[in-house]
Every structure is written in structure tokens, then in C-alpha cells.
Design a protein around this motif. Structure first.
Motif, mmCIF file in Angstrom:
data_model
loop_
_atom_site.group_PDB
_atom_site.id
_atom_site.type_symbol
_atom_site.label_atom_id
_atom_site.label_comp_id
_atom_site.label_asym_id
_atom_site.label_seq_id
_atom_site.Cartn_x
_atom_site.Cartn_y
_atom_site.Cartn_z
ATOM 1 N N HIS A 103 54.560 -32.517 -12.428
ATOM 2 C CA HIS A 103 55.647 -32.709 -11.468
ATOM 3 C C HIS A 103 55.882 -34.169 -11.088
ATOM 4 N N ALA A 104 54.896 -35.024 -11.309
ATOM 5 C CA ALA A 104 54.994 -36.413 -10.827
ATOM 6 C C ALA A 104 54.311 -37.365 -11.794
ATOM 7 N N ASP A 105 54.753 -38.617 -11.773
ATOM 8 C CA ASP A 105 54.194 -39.619 -12.677
ATOM 9 C C ASP A 105 53.368 -40.671 -11.957
ATOM 10 N N GLY A 106 52.952 -40.396 -10.750
ATOM 11 C CA GLY A 106 52.131 -41.335 -10.005
ATOM 12 C C GLY A 106 51.904 -40.814 -8.604
ATOM 13 N N LEU A 107 51.011 -41.490 -7.886
ATOM 14 C CA LEU A 107 50.600 -41.024 -6.560
ATOM 15 C C LEU A 107 50.527 -42.203 -5.600
ATOM 16 N N ASP A 108 50.924 -41.967 -4.357
ATOM 17 C CA ASP A 108 50.819 -42.983 -3.319
ATOM 18 C C ASP A 108 49.942 -42.553 -2.144
ATOM 19 N N ILE A 109 49.917 -41.260 -1.858
ATOM 20 C CA ILE A 109 49.190 -40.754 -0.693
ATOM 21 C C ILE A 109 48.423 -39.501 -1.094
ATOM 22 N N LEU A 110 47.121 -39.503 -0.848
ATOM 23 C CA LEU A 110 46.291 -38.334 -1.086
ATOM 24 C C LEU A 110 45.665 -37.908 0.229
ATOM 25 N N VAL A 111 45.875 -36.649 0.608
ATOM 26 C CA VAL A 111 45.249 -36.095 1.803
ATOM 27 C C VAL A 111 44.311 -34.980 1.370
#
Length: 274
Positions: A103-111
Motif C-alpha cells: 500500500h505504501a512506498d515509505g514510512l514516516d511515523i510508526l506507532v
């Protein structure tokens, strides 16, 4: 001043929802909230969505709840997607990120929010339960963060959901659970040094008693009508916490406003430890 009534607490939460909406400050960012389909996790997912992030809503088994959370975010004008992965089993982190990558090609925030919330007293503790608690509450966040760091853009945010019980022995009957959160806090502090050179902040947020479906049986159950008042009295603010209370604290750390806070344990217990 006496404790707030349940109705007053709900009115306070409604006001917080209206005041807390600050759409746009996370525009262009992608977030993942584990255990994001219910309770505190849902509150966090919806808040990050209102702030403009595209939110991955992870669930372990309740796909319908995850889809409803996604729908709620979209109804509010946000963007979200649901991903399922059982935690606490071999290969859980890899499976979660494989689903995320679709669904996504990168991450900025992980909770890292997903967790098991109870344990048996010390005298009744069994090895299998001990292993299960640490697998879900400590090992899973460790490896989710390790693989997530490979996908996270510089300047990102990792926020681990801890517990007030990690710092105060107020419920020794569930000490194994408290131990898992204490270990998570040590992980938080050390990981902040590991990822700091990339501008990634790593923090813990520690809730106290929160009104969620998990706690509904004892907080609102007919057999214990005094539970709500007792739980409210523990807080210095005289009420039971809400998912929104925790979500707003997480939103601060996830935003640019939290850029200079890392390795920190944020007490979000409403003063229950004071």
C-alpha cells in the motif's frame, strides 16, 4: 473539587475532539499504527488521519473493526488502509511489512500500540503466558521497528505505547505485563540514540486507565458500579482517560512540534502516578 461525572468526561472529550483537529500538519506523511482498529489505537489512527497523514491501520484478527476505522478516517476527509498480521508469532514483523509495502512506498511515523493487556499474579504465572506477553508486547515492537527503520524516511517518528505500570508498582498482580512495558521503555531510550543521527525521534507514551472496549467489562459492568468512580479518583484530574487523550499526546510527538523530544517517557496517566 469532586471527581467529574462520566457524562462530564464525555463532554470534555467531545470538546477535545473539536479543538484537537489540526488537519494538514502531517500532510504528505505515511503512518502505521499497530493495533489501530480499536481503543487507543483507533483513537491514534483517527487523530493522525485528521492531521493529514495517510494511515496504515493494523489489526490482528478483527478485520471488520479495522475497516470501520479506515472508513471513519475517510469520512473525516483522510486517507487510510487496513493491513492484517498476527503478532507474537515467528515472522510477524516481516509479514506485517510485506502487507504494508503493498500500500505504501515509505514510512514516516510508526506507532507501536498493539499489545496484550493482562497477566496472572506472580504465584499463578505460567511460562507459556510469560512468553506470549513478551512476544507480543516487547519482541514484536522491537522487530517491527527494526524492519520499519529500513523503510522510514529520515526525520521520522517512532512512538511506543507503554504504561504507567512500567514506573509504579500499583498493580503488582499483573507484574509480567508491567515488565513487558518496562523493557519497551529501555528499548525506546536506546533506540533513540541508534536512530538519532538520522533525525528520527523515538519516544514512549504511557497511558493510565483508559475507557476502551477492553476495559468496559470492569469499568462499566453492572456487577461493579463503583469501578468508574474508583478509576476516576486515581487520576489527579478526576476522570477516566479517553483514547483521544492518548492520541493527542502521540500526535504532538509525531508532529514537527515534537522534533526536539526523543528518548522520552511521556506520562499520559492524567496524574495517576503523582
Amino acid at each position: 473539587m469532586g471527581a467529574l461525572t462520566e457524562k462530564t468526561a464525555e463532554q470534555t472529550t467531545d470538546a477535545a475532539l473539536r479543538a484537537g483537529a489540526s488537519g494538514g500538519r502531517l500532510d504528505g506523511r505515511t503512518a502505521l499504527v499497530t493495533g489501530g482498529s480499536r481503543g487507543i489505537g483507533r483513537g491514534i489512527a483517527e487523530r493522525l488521519g485528521r492531521d493529514g497523514a495517510r494511515v496504515g491501520v493494523h489489526y490482528g484478527s478483527n478485520e471488520a473493526a479495522a475497516k470501520e476505522t479506515v472508513a471513519a478516517i475517510e469520512r473525516a476527509g483522510g486517507s487510510a488502509f487496513a493491513i492484517g498480521a498476527e503478532l507474537g508469532v515467528p515472522g510477524d514483523a516481516a509479514a506485517l511489512w510485506e502487507a504494508f509495502d503493498a500500500h505504501a512506498d515509505g514510512l514516516d511515523i510508526l506507532v507501536n500500540n498493539a499489545g496484550i493487556g493482562t497477566s496472572r499474579p506472580f504465584a499463578d504465572a505460567e511460562e507459556s503466558e510469560f512468553d506470549r506477553l513478551f512476544a507480543v508486547n516487547t519482541k514484536a515492537p522491537f522487530f517491527i521497528a527494526r524492519l520499519g527503520a529500513e523503510r522510514m524516511r529520515d526525520g521520522g517518528r517512532i512512538i511506543n505505547i507503554s504504561s504507567g505500570l512500567a514506573r509504579a508498582a500499583v498493580m503488582p498482580e499483573i507484574l509480567t505485563y508491567a515488565m513487558t512495558k518496562g523493557a519497551l521503555d529501555v528499548f525506546t531510550q536506546n533506540l533513540s540514540k541508534v536512530l538519532g543521527p538520522r533525525g528520527i525521534t523515538v519516544n514512549s507514551v504511557a497511558p493510565g486507565i483508559v475507557d476502551t472496549d477492553v476495559n468496559a467489562a470492569w469499568l462499566r459492568g453492572e456487577e461493579n458500579k463503583e469501578a468508574w468512580a474508583g478509576a476516576a479518583a486515581i487520576s489527579a484530574l478526576g476522570r477516566v482517560g479517553t483514547p483521544q487523550d492518548i492520541a493527542d499526546a502521540v500526535a504532538f510527538l509525531a508532529s514537527e512540534d515534537g522534533r526536539w523530544v526523543t528518548g522520552h517517557w511521556l506520562d499520559a496517566t492524567g496524574g495517576s502516578l503523582s
